[in-house]
Design a protein around this motif. Structure first.
Motif, mmCIF file in Angstrom:
data_model
loop_
_atom_site.group_PDB
_atom_site.id
_atom_site.type_symbol
_atom_site.label_atom_id
_atom_site.label_comp_id
_atom_site.label_asym_id
_atom_site.label_seq_id
_atom_site.Cartn_x
_atom_site.Cartn_y
_atom_site.Cartn_z
ATOM 1 N N ASP A 213 -10.698 -32.464 -6.584
ATOM 2 C CA ASP A 213 -10.892 -33.912 -6.569
ATOM 3 C C ASP A 213 -9.654 -34.695 -6.992
ATOM 4 O OD1 ASP A 213 -13.532 -33.552 -5.804
ATOM 5 O OD2 ASP A 213 -14.256 -33.484 -7.889
ATOM 6 N N ARG A 214 -8.698 -34.037 -7.640
ATOM 7 C CA ARG A 214 -7.600 -34.772 -8.269
ATOM 8 C C ARG A 214 -6.224 -34.459 -7.701
ATOM 9 N NH1 ARG A 214 -7.912 -34.663 -14.645
ATOM 10 N NH2 ARG A 214 -6.333 -36.267 -14.248
ATOM 11 N N ARG B 268 -0.940 -36.134 -7.650
ATOM 12 C CA ARG B 268 -2.152 -36.424 -8.405
ATOM 13 C C ARG B 268 -2.857 -37.605 -7.763
ATOM 14 N NH1 ARG B 268 -0.348 -36.443 -14.793
ATOM 15 N NH2 ARG B 268 0.459 -34.303 -14.902
ATOM 16 N N ARG B 269 -4.172 -37.535 -7.708
ATOM 17 C CA ARG B 269 -4.977 -38.645 -7.210
ATOM 18 C C ARG B 269 -5.571 -39.346 -8.426
ATOM 19 N NH1 ARG B 269 -8.269 -35.708 -2.307
ATOM 20 N NH2 ARG B 269 -8.195 -37.785 -1.366
ATOM 21 N N ARG B 270 -5.179 -40.586 -8.620
ATOM 22 C CA ARG B 270 -5.613 -41.295 -9.818
ATOM 23 C C ARG B 270 -5.902 -42.763 -9.487
ATOM 24 N NH1 ARG B 270 -1.632 -41.032 -14.789
ATOM 25 N NH2 ARG B 270 -2.386 -38.880 -14.774
#
Length: 227
Positions: free
Chosen positions: A39-40, A63-65
């Protein structure tokens, strides 16, 4: 450009197969894969071979944030037949490195490793006359602003098909050094020209100089299959 890249929120793997040409002659081929890793994390992985002896890979992780992509790490390998020629690994988040001017600081949020510019073109809000100035990570600790401009919209044909595409010019920006020098470089340094499909915003063609002189042969990367 002060913001990080927007997250495309893809849920499954995207694969672009491509071929490379120099002065009109095909010299290599490869694949560019964009895939989520949990997910990240979003991963761009490139595998390529050329001239019947060279092969290599580049893997860039983001990174997915909070709806944004932050460059996290990159690993590069280059081989000549069975011999390692070059290996490089870099970390971009939660580290501090020397900057121009003598300061020590973290990498900018908007920084994009140069091999991941295909991903940047996949997610930037392209439209007529749009302009972006992301910082591109080049090597070691060096990052430099790029001038990215949408020059127009046109039809382009590659082995993967015919596409309605954005024509995007990319070149190093020297505005931070001197405006006059930036204007001079725009007329002297050959640009990189990308064609990005309007529908889906996939990179389908990339024309680039193989050297700093306008007499150097041109290079070309073309999509052969999108899946």
């Amino acid at each position: 450009m002060d913001d990080a890249l927007p997250d495309p929120e893809i849920e499954s793997e995207e694969v672009t197969a491509f071929r490379g040409l120099v002065d009109g002659e095909e010299v290599g081929s490869g694949t560019l894969v964009l895939r989520p890793d949990g997910d990240r994390t979003l991963v761009q992985h490139i595998e390529a071979e050329a001239y019947g002896r060279l092969s290599g890979s580049v893997e860039t992780r983001f990174r997915r944030r909070g709806g944004a992509l932050l460059a996290a790490s990159q690993a590069i390998e280059l081989r000549d037949r069975d011999r390692d020629v070059f290996r490089d690994a870099a970390q971009f988040r939660d580290v501090q490195v020397p900057q121009f001017g003598g300061d020590v600081a973290g990498y900018p949020r908007e920084m994009v490793p140069a091999p991941a510019l295909a991903l940047a073109l996949r997610v930037l809000p392209l439209k007529e006359k749009a302009r972006f100035v992301p910082r591109a990570w080049l090597t070691a600790i060096v990052h430099w602003p790029l001038d990215v401009r949408v020059e127009g919209r046109e039809s382009v044909t590659v082995p993967a098909g015919t596409f309605d595409a954005w024509r995007v010019r990319l070149r190093p920006s020297l505005v931070d050094v001197a405006q006059a020098l930036d204007e001079l470089s725009a007329t002297v340094v050959p640009p990189v020209v990308a064609h990005v499909a309007v529908d889906g915003q996939r990179l389908v063609r990339l024309a680039f100089p193989t050297g700093p002189a306008r007499t150097d042969p041109s290079g070309l990367i073309e999509a052969t299959e999108l899946r």
